[in-house]
Design an enzyme around this catalytic site. Structure first.
Site, PDB file in Angstrom:
ATOM      1  N   GLU A 200      26.275  42.856  63.681  1.00  0.00           N
ATOM      2  CA  GLU A 200      26.713  44.252  63.555  1.00  0.00           C
ATOM      3  C   GLU A 200      26.029  45.201  64.535  1.00  0.00           C
ATOM      4  OE1 GLU A 200      26.274  46.038  59.652  1.00  0.00           O
ATOM      5  OE2 GLU A 200      24.436  44.933  59.308  1.00  0.00           O
TER       6      GLU A 200
ATOM      7  N   GLU B  37      22.599  36.910  56.016  1.00  0.00           N
ATOM      8  CA  GLU B  37      22.150  38.281  56.267  1.00  0.00           C
ATOM      9  C   GLU B  37      21.605  38.412  57.694  1.00  0.00           C
ATOM     10  OE1 GLU B  37      22.700  41.009  55.015  1.00  0.00           O
ATOM     11  OE2 GLU B  37      21.108  42.343  55.654  1.00  0.00           O
TER      12      GLU B  37
HETATM   13  C1  F6R Z   1      25.452  45.829  56.599  1.00  0.00           C
HETATM   14  C2  F6R Z   1      25.966  46.843  55.733  1.00  0.00           C
HETATM   15  C3  F6R Z   1      27.259  46.609  55.042  1.00  0.00           C
HETATM   16  C4  F6R Z   1      27.151  47.089  53.593  1.00  0.00           C
HETATM   17  C5  F6R Z   1      28.521  46.995  52.894  1.00  0.00           C
HETATM   18  C6  F6R Z   1      28.424  47.372  51.432  1.00  0.00           C
HETATM   19  O1  F6R Z   1      24.254  46.202  57.185  1.00  0.00           O
HETATM   20  O2  F6R Z   1      25.361  47.864  55.574  1.00  0.00           O
HETATM   21  O3  F6R Z   1      27.627  45.274  55.089  1.00  0.00           O
HETATM   22  O4  F6R Z   1      26.218  46.293  52.944  1.00  0.00           O
HETATM   23  O5  F6R Z   1      29.430  47.840  53.532  1.00  0.00           O
HETATM   24  O6  F6R Z   1      27.951  48.666  51.288  1.00  0.00           O
HETATM   25  P1  F6R Z   1      27.279  49.155  49.954  1.00  0.00           P
HETATM   26  O7  F6R Z   1      26.057  48.350  49.744  1.00  0.00           O
HETATM   27  O8  F6R Z   1      26.997  50.607  50.168  1.00  0.00           O
HETATM   28  O9  F6R Z   1      28.276  48.912  48.853  1.00  0.00           O
END
Ligand code: F6R
Length: 611
Positions: free
Chosen positions: A491, A484
């Protein structure tokens, strides 16, 4: 992924559209556009790049554009066709009378396009969306009714979509529909709104109606009509939105990301509230509707998620296996869906998602559901598509997260996994987790202590900001934290960062180490402390620039590490909920120092609604 806003009422539409798009900007942002009806003519204004570019164009033509009291707007994250002005939404038909904005993907657009071209339609963009404009216009020519034209068009469209349509001859009507992409109607006095997400609405109204798949809504300033795809009238379920407009303000912070990092102590309190009341009371998780007997008999758990949510799931695996002794598989949803789904009614399948709209995870849970598994969804958006697939729904209550880089939603997911694992262990009568419960209750104060020392992390960030690469190492329950930390850094700063299990370093990655490579060791006291220390020695022997993130006061660390980020002491099992905070800050300060667009990093969108 992209954002939609529509307005019909008694005010200047363009102001409301631009406001709405601004609050959706975090969803996708490589081009944008609006369609309005000025003096009986549909006019399109579009721009490539940031929303600001569209605002400049609107400003120049404001006297004219502001006359319109109807409009639809869109902010795009390109899927079909480059992010150019031609490909930006809205799209229109040949005669320019119909304008359409669309989120999602039309899967049969090539076949539709061929058919439409044969019938004389000329395409001006590379998008799949343009087919909808031509198709609706063709149908309108046959039935002279916009709702009916949209209804007939959706019968021919395959794929996922949320669509809003206006027609030049109907200056008081918006028609909208959805299938596998979110759309919500906002109800006002003498005005109505439609949007792909509530942030675009909450400053105008809290009265809302979520559209279900294949429902078609017709909005005028004074009316809302809802039908299904077979033209049957439907009852409207109006709800009050729980969001407050203040959630969308930076509250004095330079970026949403920094604000959201600072909200984490309160987020932890929120998640625990009502569920973990006292150390000597069992965790109450009535959201889990799985019968306790069935829960005791579970043979296996599968968790599907993407990105940051996947890292939370990896911590969840560790906890559930540790406390409940049930085998847990964690898999990126995008992999899970393309192989044989081996699951059954004795398997609990957990989907984790901040947005609840991630296409891969939605498909994964649907696949598992079709095999009879109980589906438990952990999400920040109980109003999302994924939430509707849930047999058990645990909303994480992090509040709206605007920054593309997930921070507070990650902490909220982690805490939800702690609660779930303790709850399951208590149902199984497995072990006494009183100490952990006590630590959870005092966790917010520890996070506050880390935040109070953020200037130290800012100093370290400056020291390492010009690194080309970054390595994070950890073992055990903090391995997901290493992943993480690396994800956050890459990113938002675009530095090539990777997380490794510390034991794997010597099986290859060690070849990359030299005096230019920072290696950050997550070195928390516990059963893997000595092992990580040895792995850090190995990295130091290859001249890597060593950074420790630790709760140890050991003086010897000063010799080994160039920088030490010290955090309050915490049990190893709960440490991922604390170690991630300085890593979020480190990523933030590096990106901020490098002058990057922290809240809206390039190429990314807040919710990824395409597979
Ligand atoms: C990183 C981030 C992405 C989301 C991923 C899943 O900071 O935000 O890696 O974690 O696109 O998105 P969700 O959690 O909305 O399914």
């Amino acid at each position: 992924m992209c954002g939609i806003v529509g307005y019909v009422g008694n005010k200047s539409a363009v102001d409301i559209l631009l406001e709405g798009l601004t609050s959706l900007e975090y969803r996708g942002y490589d081009s944008s556009g609006v369609a309005v009806n000025v003096n009986g003519k549909v006019e399109l204004y579009k721009a490539a790049g940031k929303l600001q570019n569209l605002k400049h164009i609107v400003e120049k033509n404001y006297a004219e554009i502001s006359k319109s009291t109807i409009g639809i707007g869109h902010i795009r994250w390109a899927t079909h066709g480059a992010p150019t002005v031609e490909n930006a939404h809205p799209h229109s038909c040949n005669c320019g009378k119909v304008a359409v904005v669309h989120n999602g993907i039309i899967e049969n657009f090539k076949e539709l396009k061929e058919k439409l071209e044969k019938n004389g339609c000329t395409f001006r963009s590379q998008t799949d969306t343009e087919t909808i404009a031509h198709l609706v216009a063709t149908k309108f020519g046959e039935v002279h009714n916009l709702t009916e034209a949209v209804r007939l068009a959706t019968k021919e469209i395959e794929g996922a979509y949320a669509i809003c349509v206006i027609h030049q001859d109907l200056p008081n009507t918006i028609v909208a529909t959805r299938r596998n992409a979110p759309l919500v109607v906002g109800l006002g006095e003498g005005e109505n709104f439609v949007a792909s997400d509530v942030p675009a609405l909450i400053q105008y109204t809290k009265k809302a109606m979520y559209l279900e798949d294949n429902q078609i809504v017709t909005l005028t300033p004074d009316s809302i009509k809802l039908i299904d795809i077979d033209n049957n009238p439907l009852a409207q379920h109006i709800e009050m939105l729980p969001w407050e407009p203040v959630a969308l303000s930076k509250m004095g912070y330079k970026h949403f990301m920094l604000k959201e990092i600072h909200e984490q102590p309160d987020v932890v309190r929120n998640v625990l509230s009502g569920k973990l009341r006292a150390v000597d009371e069992n965790v109450s998780l009535k959201e889990v509707t799985l019968d306790k007997e069935k829960l005791r008999e579970l043979s296996r758990i599968q968790i599907v998620a993407c990105g940051t949510s996947l890292h939370a799931a990896m911590v969840g695996k560790y906890l559930i296996e540790e406390f409940c002794e049930i085998p847990v598989d964690v898999e990126p949803s995008s992999e899970y869906i393309y192989r044989k789904t081996i699951t059954d009614k004795n398997t609990l399948v957990i989907g984790v998602s901040q947005s609840g709209e991630t296409a891969d995870t939605i498909t994964a849970v649907r696949q598992a559901k079709s095999k009879g598994s109980h589906i438990l969804i952990i999400t920040n958006r109980p109003d999302s598509t994924m939430a509707r697939e849930a047999d058990s729904l645990i909303p994480v209550n992090a509040g709206i997260e605007v920054s593309v880089a997930a921070t507070k939603s990650y902490i909220a997911q982690l805490i939800s996994f702690y609660l779930l694992a303790i709850y399951m262990a208590e149902v199984k009568g497995a072990c006494d987790l009183g100490d952990l419960k006590h630590e959870l209750i005092i966790l917010p104060q520890k996070i506050e202590k880390v935040l109070a020392h953020k200037e130290d992390i800012q100093k370290f960030a400056r020291k390492f900001a010009n690194s080309k690469d970054f390595i994070f190492i950890a073992r055990g329950i903090n391995f997901p934290t290493a992943l993480e930390g690396a994800l956050k850094l890459k990113e938002i700063s675009y530095i090539n960062a990777t997380g490794y299990t510390a034991g794997e370093l010597k099986h290859g990655p060690i070849a990359m180490l030299d005096e230019s490579m920072p290696v950050l060791s997550i070195l928390m006291k516990g059963k893997v402390y000595d092992k990580i220390l040895s792995n850090s020695e190995e990295a130091k022997a290859r001249n890597a620039r060593m950074i420790a993130l630790t709760d140890s006061e050991d003086e010897k660390l000063n010799e080994l590490f160039e920088c030490i980020i010290r955090i309050p002491e915490i049990s190893e099992i709960l440490s991922p909920a604390l170690t991630v905070v300085p890593l979020q800050l480190l990523a933030y300060y590096i990106a901020e120092f490098l002058g990057k667009d922290v809240d809206q990093p390039r190429n990314l969108a807040k919710s990824v609604t395409v597979e």
